[in-house]
Motif scaffolding. Sequence first.
Motif, PDB file in Angstrom:
ATOM      1  N   LYS A   1      -2.529   8.900  -1.155  1.00 36.38           N
ATOM      2  CA  LYS A   1      -3.472   8.560  -2.217  1.00 36.38           C
ATOM      3  C   LYS A   1      -3.305   9.385  -3.491  1.00 36.38           C
TER       4      LYS A   1
ATOM      5  N   ARG B   1      -2.215  10.026  -7.078  1.00 35.22           N
ATOM      6  CA  ARG B   1      -1.909   9.160  -8.215  1.00 35.22           C
ATOM      7  C   ARG B   1      -1.780  10.005  -9.474  1.00 35.22           C
TER       8      ARG B   1
ATOM      9  N   GLU C   1      -1.902   3.372 -11.274  1.00 36.62           N
ATOM     10  CA  GLU C   1      -2.327   2.938  -9.945  1.00 36.62           C
ATOM     11  C   GLU C   1      -1.170   2.352  -9.132  1.00 36.62           C
ATOM     12  N   THR C   2      -0.121   3.170  -8.956  1.00 36.86           N
ATOM     13  CA  THR C   2       0.944   2.768  -8.048  1.00 36.86           C
ATOM     14  C   THR C   2       0.359   2.689  -6.637  1.00 36.86           C
ATOM     15  N   PRO C   3       0.893   1.813  -5.771  1.00 36.67           N
ATOM     16  CA  PRO C   3       0.223   1.526  -4.502  1.00 36.67           C
ATOM     17  C   PRO C   3       0.574   2.441  -3.332  1.00 36.67           C
ATOM     18  N   GLY C   4       1.577   3.290  -3.455  1.00 37.53           N
ATOM     19  CA  GLY C   4       1.997   4.087  -2.306  1.00 37.53           C
ATOM     20  C   GLY C   4       2.303   5.526  -2.679  1.00 37.53           C
TER      21      GLY C   4
ATOM     22  N   ASP D   1       5.189  -0.185  -2.276  1.00 34.65           N
ATOM     23  CA  ASP D   1       3.891  -0.628  -1.770  1.00 34.65           C
ATOM     24  C   ASP D   1       3.359   0.442  -0.834  1.00 34.65           C
ATOM     25  N   LYS D   2       2.178   0.223  -0.280  1.00 32.61           N
ATOM     26  CA  LYS D   2       1.561   1.252   0.564  1.00 32.61           C
ATOM     27  C   LYS D   2       2.273   1.435   1.895  1.00 32.61           C
TER      28      LYS D   2
END
Length: 684
Positions: free
Chosen positions: A234, A236, A252-255, A276-277
Motif C-alpha cells: 500500500k 504510494r 495511485e499505482t495499484p501495486g 497491478d496488485k
Amino acid sequence: MKTQLLASVTLLAVTAATPAMARPMTPEDVLKVKDVTDVSVSPLGSGIAIGVSQLPDISGGAKNGTSERQLRVVTAAGNVQDFLPADMHVSAIQYSPDGRMISFLWKPDGDDAKRGLYAIPVNGGGHRKLAALSDGNITGYVWGPDSRTVYLMAAPAADKARKKESKAGFNAKIYEEEQKFKRLFATDISAGPDAEPREIPFEGQISALEVSADGRWLAAAAAPTTQVDDSLMKTRVQILDAASGNRRALVETPGKIGDFEISPDGKTLSLIAGVDKHDPAATTLYLVDPANGSFRPVTEGQANAATDTEWMANGELAVLMHVGAQSELRFYDASGALLRSVNPGGLILRDIDTSGNRLAAIADAPEHPRELFVLDGDRFTRWSDHNSWLKDIDMGTQRTIRYTARDGQEVEGIVIEPVGGAPRGGAPTIFRVHGGPEAHDSNGWLTNYSGPGQVGAGAGYTVFYPNYRGSTAYGTAFSKQHQNDYAGKEFNDLVDAIGALESAGLTDRKKVGITGGSYGGYASAWGATALSEHFAASVMFVGISNQISKFGTTDIPNEMFLVHSRKWPWEDWQGMLDVSPIAHVDKAKTPILILHGENDTRVAPSQSYELYRNIKVRTDTPVRLVLYPGEGHGNRKAAARYDYNVRMMRWMDTYLKGDGREMPPPRFDLPEGFSGASEAKAEE
C-alpha cells in the motif's frame, strides 16, 4: 524428459586467470569481501563519493557486529582516498547540490548519542554536525537545491514515560496497535547544528523522499500504517507542498512500488511499479505527471525488470534494466521513447547515480564483488578495486544456461563449474535457490554467506542458481506463473534442471544438494520431503514448512495472498496442507540441516520447529536445528554468517562427498585468530 542446454547471449563464460600459487576460496575469505554500496557523483565533476562495506574482521579478533561502511572519494580510475577516520562508519552518503560538502548519517559513540546528519568539506577540513534531533534518530534525508535546506526523515519521538515504565518491568508489547509513524522535518543548516528542525505535518509511514529542482514540492513514498504488509502493498507516492506538507496529488499505482526520481524541469516523475496488485514485484517503468498524479507505463509487458532510474542534466532518463541473468543501461526521452541502450558486457549493474551528464554505477561480475564503474561513451570503466586479493583465488568457470522444463517452458540459471572442471560422470552439485520468489540471480558475483558460489566450486562442487518460475527479470507473465501453484511448476523447474546439468556432464544426479533462504528455504524443505528422491542433502534457512500456520505467524499475510497463494487458507485447508513440507515427511529420506534466526518475524522460527519435530519423531532421517539469537530473516552479524557458511558446507560435504553415516559434530573449532577462539583460550 527432453532437455537442452543453451549458452546465454552475453558473457558466455568467465574464468579468472589462475596464478601459479592460486588456492580455492574458503568461508574465511567470504568474511573479507568488501562491497561498494553507495555512490554519489559530485556536481562539480571533481570526484565520486562511495560507501565501502565490510563485516568486522572477527578473524583478526575484532568485535562481532554487522557490516561497517566507510566513506571514500574516487577522483580517477584507481585513485581512491579515505575521507574519514577508519573507525567512523557512516550511511546515506551524498554530495550537497553545490558540491562543496559530502554529507552522511552518523551515530557517535555514547549511550545517549543520536544518529545525526554530518558533512565533511571536499576541499579540506574535518567533519561537522549539520543537524540532529533531541528525541530521535535521523533515518534519511534529501538536500534542497539551495544547499542550505535539508529535508529529514526521522524515527518516532522517544516516549520517555514508556521508557520509564519499561525499566520498572511494565514492558508489555501491544501487537500491531501502537504504531508510531516516522516524522518529516525541514532544517536550515546555516542556523547551526543545535537549531531544532521544523516538523512538517505528515500522516503515514514515510519511506523515501525526493525534492524538485525548484525546491517548491516534494515527492514522498508512504504507507497508511507501520505494518510491513502495508509497506509492501500500500505504499504510494504523494506530491507535497515543500513548505506546508499539504498534499497536491497522489500517484495511485495499484501495486508495489520501487525507485522514483524527479526530472530536472520538474514536469515528470519516473517511477518503477507493479502493473497491478497481483504483480509480484515493482519492475515496470512508468512516467508520472506530478501536477495531477496521472501515470502511464513505458515498459509494461517487456521481458525485463527496471531496477533504478536517474535523470541526466540534458533531460534524458537513464534506466538500469535487468534482462534475465544480465543487465543493460537504457536511455529514454521525457516522453518515454527509447533513445539508445548500452550493453555493459559481463557487468551486472546494481545502482546508478548521475550529476550533469556523468553517470556512475555500482556493478559486479562473476570474478569480482561490487565496485565503482563510470560510463565513458558506450562502455564502463572500472574505477575501484577493493578485493585485489581475489587474484590469488582459483575460481570455477561461471556461465548462464537455459533448459527446457517438462511442459516446454524455457528456464534460465547460472552454473559455476568445479575448479578444474567436472569429472567424468559429473560432480556433486549444490542448488542454491533464491528467495521471494519475486527475485532473480544475475550472472555476477554469487559468493556470500548463504550462497556457496566459488567456495563450493573450490571444494569440487558444481553450484547452480536457478531462476525458476516466479523469478523477476523475465517479465511479469513469467513471475506470475508460480501463483496459486505453491510447490508446483516452480519446484518442478528445479528437478528438471538436474537432467539438464547431467546431460551437460556437470552433475552426478545421485549427489545433488539443495539450499536456500525464505522461499528458497521452502524449496529446500520441499526438496527434502516431497522431492526427497531427487536430493541427497538439504540446508533450509528461515524456510516455510506449513503454509497454514505460516499465514498466522507472518508479518506479510496480505502480500502472501495477493502475489503468491491467490487464495486464503480457509478457502482450501487441505490444499494448503498438501503443499506444506510437513505433510510429506513420510517421504523424507534427505538429511536436512535447518537454520533460523530466533527473531524472524517474516517466517516465524516455529516453521523450523514444526519441520524438525515432525522429521525427528516420524522418521530416522538425519536432521539438525540451529537457531541464531538476535538474528531475524537473514543473518546480519559476522559470526552468524560465518557459522552458517561453515555448517552449510560441512553438511554438504558429509552427505554429497562423504559416506553420510554420521551427522557432522554439532560444534566446530574456530580457526586461530577468531574472536571466539581467542576468548575461549583466554578463559582457559
